[in-house]
Design a protein around this motif. Structure first.
Motif, PDB file in Angstrom:
ATOM      1  N   LYS A 111       0.832  -1.223   0.000  1.00 22.55           N
ATOM      2  CA  LYS A 111       0.000   0.000   0.000  1.00 22.55           C
ATOM      3  C   LYS A 111       0.862   1.267   0.000  1.00 22.55           C
ATOM      4  N   LYS A 112       1.792   1.302  -0.946  1.00 19.72           N
ATOM      5  CA  LYS A 112       2.679   2.465  -1.074  1.00 19.72           C
ATOM      6  C   LYS A 112       2.429   3.140  -2.416  1.00 19.72           C
ATOM      7  N   PRO A 113       2.650   4.448  -2.492  1.00 18.20           N
ATOM      8  CA  PRO A 113       2.534   5.106  -3.795  1.00 18.20           C
ATOM      9  C   PRO A 113       3.612   4.594  -4.758  1.00 18.20           C
ATOM     10  N   LEU A 114       3.274   4.617  -6.049  1.00 15.81           N
ATOM     11  CA  LEU A 114       4.164   4.114  -7.102  1.00 15.81           C
ATOM     12  C   LEU A 114       4.588   5.293  -7.986  1.00 15.81           C
ATOM     13  N   ILE A 115       5.871   5.342  -8.315  1.00 15.70           N
ATOM     14  CA  ILE A 115       6.370   6.422  -9.175  1.00 15.70           C
ATOM     15  C   ILE A 115       7.121   5.814 -10.349  1.00 15.70           C
ATOM     16  N   GLY A 116       6.708   6.143 -11.565  1.00 16.37           N
ATOM     17  CA  GLY A 116       7.395   5.682 -12.767  1.00 16.37           C
ATOM     18  C   GLY A 116       8.464   6.700 -13.141  1.00 16.37           C
ATOM     19  N   VAL A 117       9.687   6.229 -13.379  1.00 15.10           N
ATOM     20  CA  VAL A 117      10.792   7.147 -13.660  1.00 15.10           C
ATOM     21  C   VAL A 117      11.331   6.929 -15.069  1.00 15.10           C
ATOM     22  N   HIS A 118      11.620   8.042 -15.742  1.00 11.15           N
ATOM     23  CA  HIS A 118      12.273   8.007 -17.052  1.00 11.15           C
ATOM     24  C   HIS A 118      13.757   7.696 -16.833  1.00 11.15           C
ATOM     25  N   HIS A 119      14.250   6.676 -17.520  1.00 12.39           N
ATOM     26  CA  HIS A 119      15.636   6.227 -17.308  1.00 12.39           C
ATOM     27  C   HIS A 119      16.654   7.363 -17.486  1.00 12.39           C
ATOM     28  N   ILE A 120      16.442   8.186 -18.492  1.00 15.11           N
ATOM     29  CA  ILE A 120      17.400   9.267 -18.764  1.00 15.11           C
ATOM     30  C   ILE A 120      17.319  10.369 -17.702  1.00 15.11           C
ATOM     31  N   GLU A 121      16.118  10.611 -17.200  1.00 16.37           N
ATOM     32  CA  GLU A 121      15.984  11.555 -16.083  1.00 16.37           C
ATOM     33  C   GLU A 121      16.774  11.014 -14.883  1.00 16.37           C
ATOM     34  N   GLY A 122      16.768   9.696 -14.736  1.00 18.21           N
ATOM     35  CA  GLY A 122      17.571   9.060 -13.692  1.00 18.21           C
ATOM     36  C   GLY A 122      19.051   9.342 -13.902  1.00 18.21           C
ATOM     37  N   HIS A 123      19.534   9.126 -15.127  1.00 16.33           N
ATOM     38  CA  HIS A 123      20.962   9.374 -15.393  1.00 16.33           C
ATOM     39  C   HIS A 123      21.347  10.810 -15.032  1.00 16.33           C
ATOM     40  N   VAL A 124      20.541  11.773 -15.446  1.00 16.53           N
ATOM     41  CA  VAL A 124      20.837  13.185 -15.149  1.00 16.53           C
ATOM     42  C   VAL A 124      20.857  13.393 -13.634  1.00 16.53           C
ATOM     43  N   SER A 125      19.892  12.787 -12.932  1.00 12.40           N
ATOM     44  CA  SER A 125      19.748  12.972 -11.486  1.00 12.40           C
ATOM     45  C   SER A 125      20.910  12.374 -10.698  1.00 12.40           C
ATOM     46  N   ALA A 126      21.670  11.471 -11.308  1.00 12.09           N
ATOM     47  CA  ALA A 126      22.852  10.900 -10.645  1.00 12.09           C
ATOM     48  C   ALA A 126      23.790  12.009 -10.179  1.00 12.09           C
ATOM     49  N   ASN A 127      23.759  13.142 -10.880  1.00  6.33           N
ATOM     50  CA  ASN A 127      24.624  14.268 -10.503  1.00  6.33           C
ATOM     51  C   ASN A 127      24.257  14.880  -9.151  1.00  6.33           C
ATOM     52  N   PHE A 128      23.007  14.696  -8.707  1.00  4.21           N
ATOM     53  CA  PHE A 128      22.579  15.301  -7.438  1.00  4.21           C
ATOM     54  C   PHE A 128      23.105  14.531  -6.235  1.00  4.21           C
ATOM     55  N   ILE A 129      23.441  13.246  -6.445  1.00  6.80           N
ATOM     56  CA  ILE A 129      23.781  12.377  -5.315  1.00  6.80           C
ATOM     57  C   ILE A 129      25.015  12.867  -4.551  1.00  6.80           C
ATOM     58  N   GLU A 130      26.072  13.184  -5.305  1.00  2.72           N
ATOM     59  CA  GLU A 130      27.312  13.560  -4.609  1.00  2.72           C
ATOM     60  C   GLU A 130      27.618  15.054  -4.683  1.00  2.72           C
ATOM     61  N   ASN A 131      26.706  15.802  -5.262  1.00  2.00           N
ATOM     62  CA  ASN A 131      26.898  17.252  -5.361  1.00  2.00           C
ATOM     63  C   ASN A 131      25.738  17.955  -4.666  1.00  2.00           C
ATOM     64  N   PRO A 132      25.789  18.055  -3.337  1.00  2.00           N
ATOM     65  CA  PRO A 132      24.643  18.608  -2.611  1.00  2.00           C
ATOM     66  C   PRO A 132      24.297  20.034  -3.013  1.00  2.00           C
ATOM     67  N   ASP A 133      25.260  20.754  -3.574  1.00  2.00           N
ATOM     68  CA  ASP A 133      24.992  22.154  -3.938  1.00  2.00           C
ATOM     69  C   ASP A 133      24.429  22.294  -5.348  1.00  2.00           C
ATOM     70  N   LEU A 134      24.398  21.198  -6.116  1.00  2.00           N
ATOM     71  CA  LEU A 134      23.940  21.314  -7.511  1.00  2.00           C
ATOM     72  C   LEU A 134      22.420  21.391  -7.584  1.00  2.00           C
ATOM     73  N   GLU A 135      21.951  22.457  -8.204  1.00  2.00           N
ATOM     74  CA  GLU A 135      20.511  22.613  -8.448  1.00  2.00           C
ATOM     75  C   GLU A 135      20.325  23.110  -9.865  1.00  2.00           C
ATOM     76  N   PRO A 136      19.193  22.777 -10.505  1.00  3.98           N
ATOM     77  CA  PRO A 136      18.934  23.323 -11.829  1.00  3.98           C
ATOM     78  C   PRO A 136      18.818  24.856 -11.737  1.00  3.98           C
ATOM     79  N   PRO A 137      19.035  25.599 -12.795  1.00  5.20           N
ATOM     80  CA  PRO A 137      19.272  25.080 -14.140  1.00  5.20           C
ATOM     81  C   PRO A 137      20.759  24.829 -14.422  1.00  5.20           C
ATOM     82  N   PHE A 138      21.014  23.898 -15.322  1.00  7.63           N
ATOM     83  CA  PHE A 138      22.368  23.642 -15.825  1.00  7.63           C
ATOM     84  C   PHE A 138      22.286  22.922 -17.163  1.00  7.63           C
TER      85      PHE A 138
END
Ligand code: KG4
Ligand code: ZN
Length: 344
Positions: A111-138
């Protein structure tokens, strides 16, 4: 168990779009509590590339174990999760379906919400993991086995595509050249390694020129030039220096990728540049982009290699921002093999 405050968002993310069965637990979008990847590379190596049906069968075998390991690694239980996220495209349809069906079953049962993710949006978002200061736009260069896109990341999950490949993806070119020169699969890392002992100026290969859009890419001419070189050498009995060939080919790819990305950042007036996708783990690309950005006064962001190639942590990160926007998938979520960037 870690504290599950009301405001903390824990996402169990699943990725199975190609040849990695992966699951991760991500806290509040940027803290990776676990990141389990079961790679099928060894299995597909004997065939010289990914065999879609074998990939699907292996995903179904591994997926429960990978998810259990991800929860264990995070020291959490399914009921502690805020939402379940899954890559629903683009990718190999049979491979995607395994992850999507699994995520739907888990979300339904728990009984949890489900979120479908675009694979390429995932690849771009990998940059947020180790760069806490990175925010769009870029500006982000996305270079994987199936995609080569130059995009402006306007906001989380919002992209404007300013350039794309007209033919092969960058990773595909690496894989084809590696196969032709006998380095085997997967080609990218093998060329990367061989090139370290080679001279990037040893052979001159064409830099792709494409018609009207200065930010589009083309790698088929370069690939043909390398294949012609190999065939010619074979016919005349000349020995090919593989490290030189790898370094010269890689240099041609990297030059084009770096110059267009930096030009785009300057023309569109962005001060931050990021790279994403499997090819973003390429040593020469990372070094050249770093130098070019420094020279142009741009900040350069890149994920660690483990977050460049396919993984579920990046899917959890992308899902967090979708979750915050209120995006939820219905029980009719399906896999979409050719899902385009910016489409829902
Ligand atoms: O992002 P990814 O793991 O899967 C796709 O979504 O396609 O990218 C895989 C691609 C393959 O073509 C692989 O050869 C390439 O990324 N790759 C590399 C390197 N590591 C992986 N290409 C160049 N240099 C590398 N070090
Ligand atoms: Zn990928």
């Amino acid at each position: 168990m870690k504290g599950n405050d009301m405001e903390d968002v824990y996402i169990l993310a699943i990725e199975s779009s190609c040849d990695e069965t992966a699951a991760a637990v991500v806290k509040n979008g940027r803290t990776v509590l676990s990141n389990i990847i079961s790679s099928q590379i060894a299995l597909h190596t004997m065939f010289g590339g990914v065999v879609p049906e074998i990939a699907s069968r292996k995903h179904i075998e591994k997926i429960n174990q990978v998810i259990e390991d991800a929860l264990k690694g995070a020291d959490m239980k399914l009921e502690d999760m805020t939402a379940i996220a899954v890559t629903y495209g683009p990718g190999l349809i049979g491979a995607l379906l395994v992850g999507v069906a699994e995520a739907k079953a888990i979300a339904y049962a728990a009984k949890k919400p489900l979120i479908g993710v675009h694979h390429i949006e995932g690849h771009v978002s990998a940059n947020f993991i180790e760069n806490p200061d990175l925010e769009p736009p870029f500006v982000c260069l996305i270079v994987s086995g199936g995609h080569t896109h130059l995009v402006i990341v306007r906001d989380y999950g919002e992209f404007s595509i300013i350039g794309r490949t007209r033919d092969d993806a960058a990773g595909e070119a690496f894989d084809k050249v590696a196969r032709a020169v006998g380095l085997g699969y997967p080609g990218g890392p093998k060329i990367d390694r061989a090139a370290r002992d080679g001279n990037p100026g040893a052979m001159t290969f064409p830099r792709a020129k494409v018609g009207d859009n200065p930010y589009d890419f083309s790698f088929s001419g370069l690939k043909s030039a390398v294949l012609n070189y190999i065939n010619h050498a074979k016919m005349t009995g000349e020995e090919i220096c593989v490290p030189d060939l790898a370094a010269s080919f890689q240099n041609a790819v990297v030059e084009v990728l770096v110059s267009r990305t930096v030009e785009a950042a300057k023309e569109y007036g962005f001060s931050k540049v990021a790279i994403a996708g499997g090819v973003a783990s390429n040593t020469a690309l990372r070094e050249a982009m770093q130098h070019a950005c420094m020279d142009a006064g741009l900040s350069f962001y890149y994920p660690s290699p483990v977050f460049c190639t396919d993984n579920a942590a990046m899917i959890g990160t992308a899902a967090y921002y979708e979750y915050r926007k209120g995006v939820r998938a219905g029980w009719d979520l399906n896999a979409v093999a050719n899902l385009r960037l910016g489409e829902r």
